[in-house]
Scaffold this motif. Structure first.
Motif, short mmCIF file in Angstrom:
data_model
loop_
_atom_site.label_atom_id
_atom_site.label_comp_id
_atom_site.label_asym_id
_atom_site.label_seq_id
_atom_site.Cartn_x
_atom_site.Cartn_y
_atom_site.Cartn_z
N VAL A 260 0.84 -1.20 0.00
CA VAL A 260 0.00 0.00 0.00
C VAL A 260 0.88 1.25 0.00
N LEU A 261 1.94 1.24 0.79
CA LEU A 261 2.87 2.37 0.84
C LEU A 261 3.49 2.60 -0.54
N ALA A 262 3.92 1.53 -1.19
CA ALA A 262 4.53 1.66 -2.52
C ALA A 262 3.50 2.12 -3.55
N ALA A 263 2.26 1.64 -3.44
CA ALA A 263 1.21 2.02 -4.39
C ALA A 263 0.90 3.52 -4.31
N ILE A 264 0.80 4.04 -3.10
CA ILE A 264 0.54 5.48 -2.91
C ILE A 264 1.70 6.28 -3.50
N GLY A 265 2.92 5.81 -3.29
CA GLY A 265 4.09 6.52 -3.82
C GLY A 265 4.14 6.53 -5.33
N VAL A 266 3.85 5.39 -5.96
CA VAL A 266 3.85 5.31 -7.42
C VAL A 266 2.76 6.20 -8.01
N CYS A 267 1.56 6.18 -7.41
CA CYS A 267 0.48 7.04 -7.88
C CYS A 267 0.89 8.51 -7.81
N SER B 231 4.26 -8.34 -10.05
CA SER B 231 3.32 -9.38 -9.62
C SER B 231 2.63 -9.05 -8.31
N ASP B 232 2.83 -7.83 -7.79
CA ASP B 232 2.22 -7.43 -6.52
C ASP B 232 0.79 -6.96 -6.78
N HIS B 233 -0.19 -7.85 -6.57
CA HIS B 233 -1.59 -7.56 -6.90
C HIS B 233 -2.20 -6.49 -5.98
N GLU B 234 -1.82 -6.50 -4.72
CA GLU B 234 -2.37 -5.50 -3.80
C GLU B 234 -1.89 -4.10 -4.19
N MET B 235 -0.63 -3.99 -4.53
CA MET B 235 -0.09 -2.71 -4.97
C MET B 235 -0.81 -2.23 -6.23
N ARG B 236 -1.09 -3.14 -7.13
CA ARG B 236 -1.78 -2.78 -8.37
C ARG B 236 -3.20 -2.29 -8.09
N ARG B 237 -3.93 -3.00 -7.23
CA ARG B 237 -5.32 -2.64 -6.94
C ARG B 237 -5.43 -1.28 -6.26
N ILE B 238 -4.63 -1.04 -5.25
CA ILE B 238 -4.68 0.23 -4.52
C ILE B 238 -4.19 1.38 -5.40
N GLY B 239 -3.18 1.12 -6.19
CA GLY B 239 -2.64 2.17 -7.05
C GLY B 239 -3.66 2.67 -8.06
N VAL B 240 -4.43 1.76 -8.66
CA VAL B 240 -5.45 2.15 -9.64
C VAL B 240 -6.54 2.98 -8.98
N ILE B 241 -7.00 2.56 -7.79
CA ILE B 241 -8.03 3.32 -7.08
C ILE B 241 -7.55 4.72 -6.76
N CYS B 242 -6.33 4.83 -6.29
CA CYS B 242 -5.76 6.13 -5.94
C CYS B 242 -5.67 7.04 -7.16
N MET B 243 -5.22 6.50 -8.28
CA MET B 243 -5.01 7.30 -9.48
C MET B 243 -6.33 7.77 -10.09
N VAL B 244 -7.32 6.88 -10.19
CA VAL B 244 -8.60 7.24 -10.79
C VAL B 244 -9.32 8.29 -9.95
N SER B 245 -9.26 8.16 -8.63
CA SER B 245 -9.94 9.14 -7.76
C SER B 245 -9.31 10.53 -7.91
N GLN B 246 -7.99 10.59 -8.05
CA GLN B 246 -7.35 11.89 -8.23
C GLN B 246 -7.64 12.48 -9.61
N CYS B 247 -7.85 11.63 -10.61
CA CYS B 247 -8.23 12.12 -11.94
C CYS B 247 -9.61 12.77 -11.90
N ILE B 248 -10.51 12.20 -11.13
CA ILE B 248 -11.87 12.76 -11.02
C ILE B 248 -11.81 14.18 -10.46
N GLY C 113 -10.21 1.89 5.52
CA GLY C 113 -8.96 1.15 5.45
C GLY C 113 -8.08 1.63 4.30
N SER C 114 -7.57 0.68 3.52
CA SER C 114 -6.65 1.04 2.43
C SER C 114 -7.36 1.88 1.36
N TYR C 115 -8.68 1.68 1.19
CA TYR C 115 -9.41 2.50 0.22
C TYR C 115 -9.49 3.96 0.67
#
Length: 528
Positions: free
Chosen positions: A343-350, A420-437, A485-487
């Motif tokens: 989750v930490l890495a996903a937020i950073g990549v986003c 192959s980190d599925h959790e990082m992928r899932r959280i990263g997409v949610i973070c990015m799409v919400s900021q685009c909105i 939570g993570s969302y």
């Protein structure tokens, strides 16, 4: 024949046959030196004197020509800021800055990309050290933004000398603050990275990355000042070259140091530090060679109440924004790290990916701010209004287009770093799409913020610059993390952007009233 010409130069000059700058002032010198040489043109020393005089006159002529060219360039810049169409001036000012910011975004993303091959913990470490970058930015941003606004207004009034004092004062103060941060960070390295949000599993990587970046801290802080001040006088292209070349160099050095020299995360840090040192050398060049409207010198350093109060009143908004960004980053890293490194890495990549549209928005606003400030100082209120309307319209249309494109490609962007980190992928997409909105809202609020800073509205600039990661972010961070939570951690920034509208709308209404009042006051003044 040549000898004869040289021999008779003093006589030709006296007769006016060979014109040169300062002709009248040299007449007396010719006669005086001729007598000193022995009494007149018949003396054998006269040819040597004439040759020396010719060389002196030639040098003075070249100097005068250079000064005249410099004055013409300065007048052209003033003409551009005060007379050229707004729809041409702002893009001309903004495009070089946008390009420079985009290149910086690329090298920041390049750091993350190359480091991501070392594992999720290394990627998380780069995310943690984003707060260190914000801390260094805080050291220089208050001085940079405050000096930018004040210098633009001074140049609009024609007070170049005071503007040079403002530049020199901001520059040397930024170097001092950056040096202080370098020393304290190096001494307290481990506690610092833990405070920034490093988890036990990524702490070693965080220390490796922070080491060399701290060595560049004084130059990074000074770079902020020089970047902003070059833009305030209309020299956005010089600013672009300084920032852009350093960013390109970083992209080249990253794989060499990380993989070629097997330095790992420390190699990414060293590449960043070298790029900042090179940028510093490029940015200071126009000041040292007098190619700027402003003169950078320690003799111009003036820690006066007038200069400091003007810089701080406007620049404090940027300092608080950077400070709150550090605090927000630490809190967000802590919450995300407590959930998982993924989750930490996903937020950073986003954050790194969203730097691209943010860079375009910030670069456009940086081109708009000095235009508004310059015309405000020159009392061209019609152009002040026009500059805001044009910038707000372009920001809304452009940000909407960027938001749609990035949202459609969000999963593609995240997969590049997540592997192959599925959790990082899932959280990263949610973070990015919400900021685009929320991106169009963020873009418009940024224009209003730059408008306040350009016109010297310190309170408005402070309120808006601290909203996105401060007053509208921190109060909702823990409730959203607790409820979702993570969302909640992934979407908190987008919600904060929407909430900032409640501050921006009344502020822009007040700014319009301020401009109308200034226009009425100007019209009421007697002509002549």
């Amino acid at each position: 024949m040549v000898y004869s010409f040289i021999y008779h130069i003093p006589e030709l000059l006296l007769r006016g046959a060979v014109p040169f700058p300062g002709h009248d002032e040299v007449h007396a010198a010719i006669r005086l030196n001729g007598r000193a040489a022995g009494g007149g043109p018949d003396n054998e020393k006269c040819p040597l004197f004439a040759a020396g005089l010719y060389q002196k006159i030639n040098t003075e002529g070249k100097t005068a020509a250079m000064n005249q060219k410099k004055a013409q360039n300065q007048n052209q810049r003033r003409q551009m800021m005060l007379e050229d169409p707004i729809s041409r001036v702002i893009p001309k000012m903004a495009i070089p800055t946008i390009v420079a910011f985009l290149i910086n975004s690329i090298y920041s993303l390049a750091d993350t990309y190359f480091v991501s091959s070392l594992g999720t913990q290394a990627t998380a470490a780069v995310s943690v050290n984003a707060s260190l970058d914000q801390l260094i930015m805080m050291a220089g941003s208050m001085l940079a933004v405050g000096a930018n606004s004040y210098i633009a207004r001074l140049l609009g009034k024609g007070d170049d000398r005071e503007a040079s004092r403002v530049l020199s004062t901001a520059f040397f103060l930024a170097m001092g603050l950056g040096t202080t941060l370098m020393i304290l960070g190096s001494v307290f390295m481990t506690p610092m990275v833990r405070l920034l949000g490093a988890t036990p599993t990524c702490e070693r990587y965080s220390i490796d990355y922070a080491t060399y970046v701290l060595y560049a801290a004084p130059f990074m802080a000074a770079n902020f000042v020089m970047n902003q001040c070059l833009r305030s006088e209309g020299s956005a292209t010089l600013s672009m070259v300084g920032m852009g070349f350093g960013g390109i160099l970083n992209c080249v050095l990253d794989p060499i140091f990380i993989f070629g020299l097997n330095m790992g995360v420390a190699g990414a840090s060293l590449a960043t530090a070298i790029s900042k040192w090179v940028s510093f050398a490029i940015l200071i060049f126009p000041y040292l060679t007098r190619r700027s409207l402003l003169h950078l010198s320690i003799r111009n350093f003036c820690f006066s109440k007038g200069i400091i109060s003007e810089i701080v009143s406007v620049g404090s908004s940027s300092m608080f924004r950077s400070g709150l960004s550090v605090v927000a980053g630490i809190l967000l890293n802590s919450l995300a790290g407590n959930i998982s490194d993924s989750v930490l890495a996903a937020i950073g990549v986003c954050t790194k990916v969203m730097m691209f549209p943010f860079s375009i928005i910030l670069g456009f606003g940086s081109g708009f701010q000095p235009v508004a400030g310059f015309n405000w100082g020159a009392k061209r209120y019609d152009r002040v209004r026009e500059s805001y309307r044009f910038s707000a319209r372009v920001a809304l249309i452009g940000s909407t287009a960027m938001a749609v494109l990035i949202a459609l490609l969000a999963d593609t962007f995240i997969v590049i770093f997540a592997g192959s980190d599925h959790e990082m992928r899932r959280i990263g997409v949610i973070c990015m799409v919400s900021q685009c909105i929320a991106l169009p809202i963020h873009a418009w609020v940024a224009v209003v913020n730059m408008f306040c800073a350009g016109l010297g509205n310190a309170k408005g600039a402070l309120a808006l610059s601290t909203a996105r990661q401060g007053t509208c972010f921190i109060p909702i961070l823990y409730p959203m993390a607790w409820l979702l939570g993570s969302y909640g951690v992934a979407t908190v920034q987008a919600v904060a952007d929407v909430l900032s509208l409640a501050l921006a709308i009344p502020i822009i209404i007040g700014m319009k009233k301020k401009i109308d009042a200034a226009q009425r006051s100007l019209e009421a003044q007697p002509v002549g």
